[in-house]
Structure formats: C-alpha cells, structure tokens
Design a protein around this motif. Structure first.
Motif, PDB file in Angstrom:
ATOM      1  N   GLU A  40      -7.629 -70.769   9.864  1.00 20.93           N
ATOM      2  CA  GLU A  40      -7.445 -71.704  11.168  1.00 20.93           C
ATOM      3  C   GLU A  40      -6.109 -72.455  10.796  1.00 20.93           C
ATOM      4  OE1 GLU A  40     -11.628 -72.464  13.083  1.00 20.93           O
ATOM      5  OE2 GLU A  40     -11.070 -73.634  11.263  1.00 20.93           O
ATOM      6  N   LEU A  41      -5.999 -72.890   9.415  1.00 22.34           N
ATOM      7  CA  LEU A  41      -4.862 -73.524   8.651  1.00 22.34           C
ATOM      8  C   LEU A  41      -3.810 -72.610   8.755  1.00 22.34           C
ATOM      9  CD1 LEU A  41      -3.887 -75.823   7.305  1.00 22.34           C
ATOM     10  CD2 LEU A  41      -4.458 -74.750   5.090  1.00 22.34           C
ATOM     11  N   ALA A  42      -3.959 -71.368   8.536  1.00 23.94           N
ATOM     12  CA  ALA A  42      -2.875 -70.451   8.402  1.00 23.94           C
ATOM     13  C   ALA A  42      -2.251 -70.357   9.687  1.00 23.94           C
ATOM     14  CB  ALA A  42      -3.332 -69.119   7.842  1.00 23.94           C
ATOM     15  N   ASP A  43      -3.228 -70.349  10.749  1.00 28.32           N
ATOM     16  CA  ASP A  43      -2.672 -70.162  12.149  1.00 28.32           C
ATOM     17  C   ASP A  43      -1.844 -71.370  12.581  1.00 28.32           C
ATOM     18  OD1 ASP A  43      -3.655 -67.787  12.748  1.00 28.32           O
ATOM     19  OD2 ASP A  43      -5.513 -68.699  13.803  1.00 28.32           O
ATOM     20  N   ALA A  44      -2.221 -72.706  12.031  1.00 36.70           N
ATOM     21  CA  ALA A  44      -1.481 -73.852  12.384  1.00 36.70           C
ATOM     22  C   ALA A  44      -0.321 -74.038  11.776  1.00 36.70           C
ATOM     23  CB  ALA A  44      -2.442 -75.217  11.785  1.00 36.70           C
ATOM     24  N   VAL A  45       0.081 -73.407  10.487  1.00 32.26           N
ATOM     25  CA  VAL A  45       1.166 -73.490   9.871  1.00 32.26           C
ATOM     26  C   VAL A  45       2.082 -72.215   9.700  1.00 32.26           C
ATOM     27  CG1 VAL A  45       0.772 -75.335   8.422  1.00 32.26           C
ATOM     28  CG2 VAL A  45       0.362 -73.068   7.476  1.00 32.26           C
ATOM     29  N   ALA A  67       5.730 -76.569   2.714  1.00 31.67           N
ATOM     30  CA  ALA A  67       4.998 -78.016   2.201  1.00 31.67           C
ATOM     31  C   ALA A  67       5.124 -78.937   3.504  1.00 31.67           C
ATOM     32  CB  ALA A  67       5.663 -78.144   1.064  1.00 31.67           C
ATOM     33  N   LEU A  68       6.250 -79.056   3.956  1.00 34.29           N
ATOM     34  CA  LEU A  68       6.516 -80.291   4.882  1.00 34.29           C
ATOM     35  C   LEU A  68       5.493 -79.847   6.175  1.00 34.29           C
ATOM     36  CD1 LEU A  68      10.327 -80.473   4.947  1.00 34.29           C
ATOM     37  CD2 LEU A  68       8.568 -82.357   4.440  1.00 34.29           C
ATOM     38  N   GLN A  69       5.265 -78.447   6.489  1.00 33.62           N
ATOM     39  CA  GLN A  69       4.542 -78.045   7.794  1.00 33.62           C
ATOM     40  C   GLN A  69       3.262 -78.565   7.344  1.00 33.62           C
ATOM     41  OE1 GLN A  69       5.472 -74.299   8.025  1.00 33.62           O
ATOM     42  NE2 GLN A  69       6.110 -74.498  10.241  1.00 33.62           N
ATOM     43  N   LEU A  70       2.681 -78.304   6.145  1.00 28.98           N
ATOM     44  CA  LEU A  70       1.329 -78.664   5.803  1.00 28.98           C
ATOM     45  C   LEU A  70       0.982 -80.079   5.835  1.00 28.98           C
ATOM     46  CD1 LEU A  70       0.925 -76.182   2.874  1.00 28.98           C
ATOM     47  CD2 LEU A  70      -0.676 -76.320   4.978  1.00 28.98           C
TER      48      LEU A  70
END
Lengths: 135, 156
Positions: A40-45, A67-70
């Motif tokens: 889910e986190l990978a999909d988000a970023v 890093a900014l995306q996270l």
C-alpha cells in the motif's frame, strides 16, 4: 597516489544503491502506526514494494524525490522520517519530551517542622516505665 | 505505467537465482565437454546438461520471472534502475575486457601460428555458441546474481 584516489572515490561516491552513507529511517514505525502494508505504501509513492522493504532494512537510500514523496504522504518533515544518526524509539522520545517540559504545578515549599526534634541520648532522670511514672 | 505493478511473480531467493546462473554456464561448459566423449557416454552428459543450460538461459532471458530488477526504464522504479544500470555497466566492462583479450589472443595466435585456434566444426561451434551465450545472458546474469534476498510482503 592511486590508493589515495581510490580511497577518496569509494568514500564519497555511491556504488549503485550500495551507499557508503547509512541513512536511518522510521518507515516501519510510521507504516505500522497507520496500519499500512508495504504494498500500500509502495502504491502510494509509486515504487515497488521490494524497494520499501530495502528502504526499511537500510539496504537502500532513497532519492530526494522519493524522500519528499514519503514526507508528503506521512505529512511529516523529512527529518522526522530520515536521519543520518540512529533514531531513538518514538515512545522514549515522547516520554522524554513530557518530562523535559517545565512543570506548571506550584512548587513545594518546605514547611518548618513543629515537632520537637528527637534526641538520641536518653535523659537519665526521665521515667522509663509506667510504674516509675506513677511513683 | 504503474511501476508497482511489475514483478508480479513471487521473488525468488538469491541462492536459487545463483543456482540458475551457475546452471546456465556450467551446463554449457559440460555440454561442450560432453561432445568430446565417446558415443554412449556422450548423450548421458550432453542431453541433461544441454537441457539445464537451455532452461536456465530461458529464465535469464525472462528476468521478470525471477523477480529481478531488469526491464525498460518505464517498468522500473529508482532503486531497480540503479541496480540495472550498475550491473549493465559491470557487464559492459567485463565484455569489453573479454573482447580485448580475445582479440589479443587471436592476433598472437594467427601471427605466430603456435597457439591453439579453432580448426574443426566442433571447436568453432564451441567458440561461437559460448560467445553468444555470454553476450546474451551476462547483464541479466549479473543482476540475478547480485540482487539481494527478496523481502516478502507483510500481511498488515
């Protein structure tokens, strides 16, 4: 000369994603707090879930963009997620912050004791037993 | 293109991937060696080794089946791109060195006439197919060999 060059080169450059500088992160904690899976986190970023795993394991250092995306995804400043020095546990940091804040309670004032101080040495003329007191 | 959609197959452990790389090259070498043996023994070595070599080579030619970072730029995220570019650069250097030494060897062998040169059909085939195998599979083989162990998806 060649040794010096190689030594400097190795220290200041990256070999693929095997960086010489270790970047610590709080991704596992942040992900667990929000109940997110790696996918889910990978999909988000927009990366592969393996990349999130390698980031968490410290095998890979993210680009500034990632890093900014996270940071935007977690709505936190970058320094709250990534650091060059190891992070303290969040719980201990929170607790430490609570204890460091100045107290608003009224300070305790030491009231003078009204009791007579006990003396260690017994008074030889003082009565010792109830019979002696009655006498 | 959604970069998270790639590598849908389950990533394979590094030890298995390395076994595939070894199977490809060792299978090829043993198959070439088997051709030199006598007739009954030849097929016992050539057939299984050739089969293993072709199977492993097929896997290396389809790296997404191994869960390895290999493919076009659009398919890969930044970490996978870094790994692929790094291993491709290594492969280029290794192939460059091999070509340089091969050219030097053949130059000396042809001019001096003392060193070995492929003469019969078998020897020419070994050199030709060996070179083809290395050129086709080396970049992916390096990626497959060096990619760290996969991290399995958690169920949170």
């Amino acid at each position: 000369m060649l040794y010096l060059y190689n030594n400097t080169f190795m220290k200041t450059t990256k070999r693929g994603d095997e960086s010489t500088i270790k970047i610590h992160n709080r991704l596992p904690v942040l992900r667990a707090e929000r109940g997110l899976s790696r996918q889910e986190l990978a999909d988000a970023v927009g990366v592969n879930f393996q990349t999130i795993g390698y980031l968490e394991r410290g095998d890979y250092n993210p680009s500034l963009e990632l890093a900014l995306q996270l940071s935007e995804f977690f709505n936190l400043p970058i320094e709250a997620i990534f650091s060059r020095s190891p992070f303290k546990p969040l719980s201990s940091e929170l607790y430490a912050r609570n204890t460091e804040t100045p107290r608003t309670e009224t300070p305790r004032t030491e009231t003078p004791r009204t009791e007579t101080p006990r003396t260690e040495t017994p008074n030889p003329q003082a009565p010792r037993t109830p019979e002696e007191v009655q006498k | 293109m959604n970069k998270t959609a790639i590598m849908t197959s389950t990533p394979i452990k590094r030890s298995v991937r390395r076994a595939i790389v070894l199977g490809c090259y060792l299978g090829g070498i043993l198959m070439a060696f088997g051709w030199t043996l006598e007739q009954p023994l030849r097929w016992f070595l050539v057939i299984p080794c050739g089969f293993a070599c072709i199977l492993c080579m097929g896997s290396l030619l389809m790296p997404y089946t191994l869960g390895v970072s290999d493919g076009t730029d659009e398919m890969l995220d930044e970490r996978q791109l870094q790994r692929r570019n790094r291993t491709y650069l290594d492969a280029y250097r290794i192939l460059g060195l091999l070509v340089m030494f091969a050219a030097l060897y053949f130059y000396i062998a042809v001019t001096s006439g003392k060193w070995w040169l492929p003469k019969n059909e078998y020897e020419i085939n070994v050199v030709f197919w060996g070179t083809m195998l290395i050129c086709i599979t080396l970049p992916t083989a390096l990626t497959t060999w060096s990619e760290p162990d996969p991290i399995m998806e958690d169920t949170q």
